[in-house]
Motif scaffolding. Structure first.
Motif, PDB file in Angstrom:
ATOM      1  N   ILE A 106      35.950  34.600  35.364  1.00 43.91           N
ATOM      2  CA  ILE A 106      35.125  35.047  36.474  1.00 43.91           C
ATOM      3  C   ILE A 106      36.402  34.936  37.792  1.00 43.91           C
ATOM      4  O   ILE A 106      36.441  35.698  38.613  1.00 43.91           O
ATOM      5  CB  ILE A 106      33.983  34.442  36.572  1.00 43.91           C
ATOM      6  N   ASP A 107      36.797  33.764  37.512  1.00 43.46           N
ATOM      7  CA  ASP A 107      37.823  33.149  38.482  1.00 43.46           C
ATOM      8  C   ASP A 107      39.046  34.282  38.503  1.00 43.46           C
ATOM      9  O   ASP A 107      39.385  34.846  39.624  1.00 43.46           O
ATOM     10  CB  ASP A 107      38.212  31.958  38.337  1.00 43.46           C
ATOM     11  N   LYS A 108      39.361  34.666  37.427  1.00 45.07           N
ATOM     12  CA  LYS A 108      40.413  35.710  37.504  1.00 45.07           C
ATOM     13  C   LYS A 108      40.125  37.146  38.282  1.00 45.07           C
ATOM     14  O   LYS A 108      40.819  37.686  38.689  1.00 45.07           O
ATOM     15  CB  LYS A 108      41.122  36.052  36.021  1.00 45.07           C
ATOM     16  N   ASN A 109      38.903  37.391  37.788  1.00 46.67           N
ATOM     17  CA  ASN A 109      38.447  38.763  38.210  1.00 46.67           C
ATOM     18  C   ASN A 109      38.164  38.538  39.639  1.00 46.67           C
ATOM     19  O   ASN A 109      38.267  39.312  40.782  1.00 46.67           O
ATOM     20  CB  ASN A 109      36.831  38.967  37.786  1.00 46.67           C
ATOM     21  N   PHE A 110      37.812  37.144  40.445  1.00 48.69           N
ATOM     22  CA  PHE A 110      37.466  37.170  41.682  1.00 48.69           C
ATOM     23  C   PHE A 110      39.052  37.093  42.395  1.00 48.69           C
ATOM     24  O   PHE A 110      39.110  38.023  43.472  1.00 48.69           O
ATOM     25  CB  PHE A 110      36.712  35.793  42.065  1.00 48.69           C
ATOM     26  N   GLY A 111      39.726  36.451  41.910  1.00 47.00           N
ATOM     27  CA  GLY A 111      41.386  36.581  42.348  1.00 47.00           C
ATOM     28  C   GLY A 111      41.815  38.070  42.227  1.00 47.00           C
ATOM     29  O   GLY A 111      42.332  38.525  43.233  1.00 47.00           O
ATOM     30  N   ARG A 112      41.418  39.077  41.181  1.00 44.86           N
ATOM     31  CA  ARG A 112      41.830  40.252  41.267  1.00 44.86           C
ATOM     32  C   ARG A 112      40.996  40.989  42.467  1.00 44.86           C
ATOM     33  O   ARG A 112      41.792  42.005  42.777  1.00 44.86           O
ATOM     34  CB  ARG A 112      41.646  40.740  39.920  1.00 44.86           C
ATOM     35  N   LEU A 113      39.856  40.642  42.567  1.00 43.30           N
ATOM     36  CA  LEU A 113      39.124  41.505  43.824  1.00 43.30           C
ATOM     37  C   LEU A 113      39.887  41.146  45.176  1.00 43.30           C
ATOM     38  O   LEU A 113      40.059  42.089  45.907  1.00 43.30           O
ATOM     39  CB  LEU A 113      37.670  40.750  44.006  1.00 43.30           C
TER      40      LEU A 113
END
Length: 600
Positions: free
Chosen positions: A243-250
């Motif tokens: 989830i954190d990686k995807n939030f960073g990607r966002l």
């Protein structure tokens, strides 16, 4: 930054006017992972999963330090989207049809759409899978979602996990695949973030502001290890780090597209997980309801590098809709009925550092949060009433009045000095006036709930907006069958489903044990994928309204067929209840009609 034991109202200096912005309306992105809270993030806890992107975002955000949601999934979503208490809009459970937000409610998406915003939902809805309760019926124009309340729940596509799934994009069934998104392997969080970016790209090209609601279905159980997980971590920890990686990607996506500064980005979660607070999911102590909430909008002077600050006044999910309307000057729908009045309050005045504009009516308000997990509302079950007490511009008490049932005692806590809610001060006569005030707040809240508590949210059958309707066992009133594991095991049960026939005439009901997507591999009696074979010999359907029974009939089962079809003639237009059963060779109930496919 770690959680302090006291809540502190940090006052900072602001060199520019709050909400000063370009003439271009800001985009709004609301990200809300599932079933995690403070203890899931390394921002709060040293030995938590590694969440560097969320931590960095928190350090650049306005942080609501006393933000509350409901203690579980559907109630939080209902309250957030309507600005009204979940129980008042008909949602006080996650199953049994009590997770369906009443059809006349007005949603956040309705209002954004009416004000010229594109609206999109990505991943978990959990407020009804049939017309008129689907996200596309509630103001969302672009919808990428799974059904039910999470992967593997009974209405979800059969066999879905977070690693292997089929999902729907604007009514088209899509198989999840590994995409070129910079994260190893296929995983639901990656996929739905990709669909959110597709939606954003489309509207950036159109130069149209967008509202992207991203209620992630992760990290709800059952947990599976993501392909990108670090070696040795648990499935849940790996999911949170994904989830954190995807939030960073966002965040990087917004920066790359040049829209980060003029996007209101919110990160929160849908229920508490306990941690150092008392209680957890399902609890009305602060460990069940208090969650992180971070806001960044640099063009509006909300956060940014070196501009983070804490906002300590009591805020709640019901406050987000009126706050958006206040900040963005969104007009409400015309002629909103009084019975659908927004009950939350805008916390816009508290987002700046000017105390002169802080309204007294907000400071003096109380918030009741309740999550009953019952078929019918029960007064005094699992409640909390929260209220700040102010002295000039300082919060001197944060009162929490709680009760777990109609037979339990009232409890009072001041979480400003007792964050873990260990010291019940209800017996102290010095607080008698506070207790009476909070009890009266609850009584007024209960009146609102009770006004419509006898209503059923009814699935509309035979309507052009959903010509084929699937009735799911998860929506049974009176029994609990909520996941695909129960279907595999052959869990026994029967309950009625509240419906509304859109037109009179003949309706076909196709009663099945297994869903259509695996029909080529199953029959009504067979086992499948380690499931249990059932001795189903007879099927029954009953349809009625009030004292009038329209049909109550049985039919023998062909064990080689997928289902049993009943064609019922002359069903009248209007409300009804539908109930179905399977019976074995000795006439006892066997398994359940987990899937009932209906057409007019």
């Amino acid at each position: 930054m770690k959680f302090s034991k006291k809540i502190v109202f940090i006052i900072g200096l602001c060199s520019t006017h709050l909400f000063s912005q370009s003439t271009k309306r800001p985009n709004v992105i609301f990200v809300m992972p599932d079933d995690i809270s403070h203890s899931a993030f390394s921002y709060y806890k040293d030995n938590a999963p590694k969440t560097p992107h969320i931590d960095k975002f928190a350090n650049e955000s306005v942080r609501l330090t006393d933000f509350h949601v409901s203690p579980s999934c559907s109630p939080t979503r209902a309250a957030l989207l309507t600005g009204r208490p979940s129980d008042v809009v008909g949602v006080w459970h996650t199953i049994n049809g009590r997770n369906m937000m009443r059809a006349d409610e007005i949603t956040m998406a309705d209002i954004f759409k009416a004000n010229g915003y594109a609206t999109g939902l990505f991943f978990k809805w959990h407020l009804g899978d049939n017309y008129p309760f689907r996200p596309k019926d509630r103001g969302f124009e672009y919808v990428a979602w799974i059904k039910g309340g999470g992967t593997g729940q009974q209405p979800d596509y059969w066999g879905n996990t977070n690693n292997t799934a089929h999902y729907w994009v604007n009514d088209k069934l899509v198989e999840m695949k590994d995409e070129d998104d910079g994260i190893k392997g296929a995983f639901t969080t990656n996929t739905f973030m990709n669909r959110a970016m597709d939606f954003m790209d489309d509207n950036i090209k159109k130069e149209k502001p967008f509202f992207a609601y991203i209620p992630l279905g992760t990290a709800h159980a059952p947990h599976v290890l993501p392909p990108d997980a670090r070696e040795g971590v648990s499935a849940k920890k790996g999911t949170i780090e994904n989830i954190d990686k995807n939030f960073g990607r966002l965040i990087k996506y917004l920066e790359d597209r040049g829209i980060a500064d003029n996007t209101i980005l919110i990160f929160t979660t849908d229920n508490g997980d306990g941690g150092y607070l008392r209680g957890g999911k399902g609890s009305n102590y602060d460990g069940g309801t208090r969650v992180p909430c971070f806001i960044r909008w640099e063009n509006g002077n909300l956060g940014g590098k070196g501009k983070a600050r804490d906002v300590a006044p009591l805020t709640a999910h019901i406050d987000w809709l009126p706050t958006f309307m206040d900040i963005l000057d969104l007009k409400d729908v015309e002629n909103r009925p009084e019975k659908l009045k927004i009950r939350g309050r805008s916390f816009k005045p508290f987002l700046d550092t000017d105390h002169s504009n802080d309204p007294l009516d907000y400071k003096n308000r109380a918030v009741t949060i309740n999550d009953m997990w019952t078929e019918f509302p029960e007064k005094y079950k699992k409640l909390s009433v929260k209220k700040d007490e102010w002295q000039d511009n300082k919060i001197i008490n944060k009162w929490r009045l709680t009760r777990t049932s109609s037979t339990s005692d009232w409890e009072l806590y001041d979480v400003l000095v007792d964050a873990k809610q260990k010291n019940n001060i209800i017996a102290n006569p010095a607080y008698a006036e506070v207790v009476e005030e909070l009890k009266e707040e609850y009584e007024q809240w209960w009146k609102l709930v009770d006004e419509r508590s006898s209503e059923y949210t009814r699935i509309i059958i035979g309507n052009k907006h959903e010509p084929k309707t699937t009735l799911h066992a998860m929506d049974f009133h009176g029994t609990v069958i909520w996941d695909q594991t129960s279907v595999k095991k052959g869990a026994t049960g029967s309950g009625f489903i509240a419906v509304d026939f859109d037109k009179s005439g003949t309706y076909k009901f196709d009663l099945r044990r297994w869903p259509k997507e695996i029909a080529k591999q199953t029959s009504i009696t067979s086992s499948f994928n380690e499931g249990k074979a059932l001795d189903i010999k007879e099927a029954r359907i009953k349809i009625w309204h009030g004292d009038k029974v329209y049909v109550d009939t049985k039919k023998e089962v062909n064990p080689k067929k997928d289902g049993v079809v009943f064609k019922i003639k002359d069903l009248p237009k209007g409300p009804a209840f539908v109930q179905t059963w399977f019976y074995n060779s000795v006439g006892e109930m066997e398994g359940a009609v987990y899937y009932n496919y209906v057409t007019h």
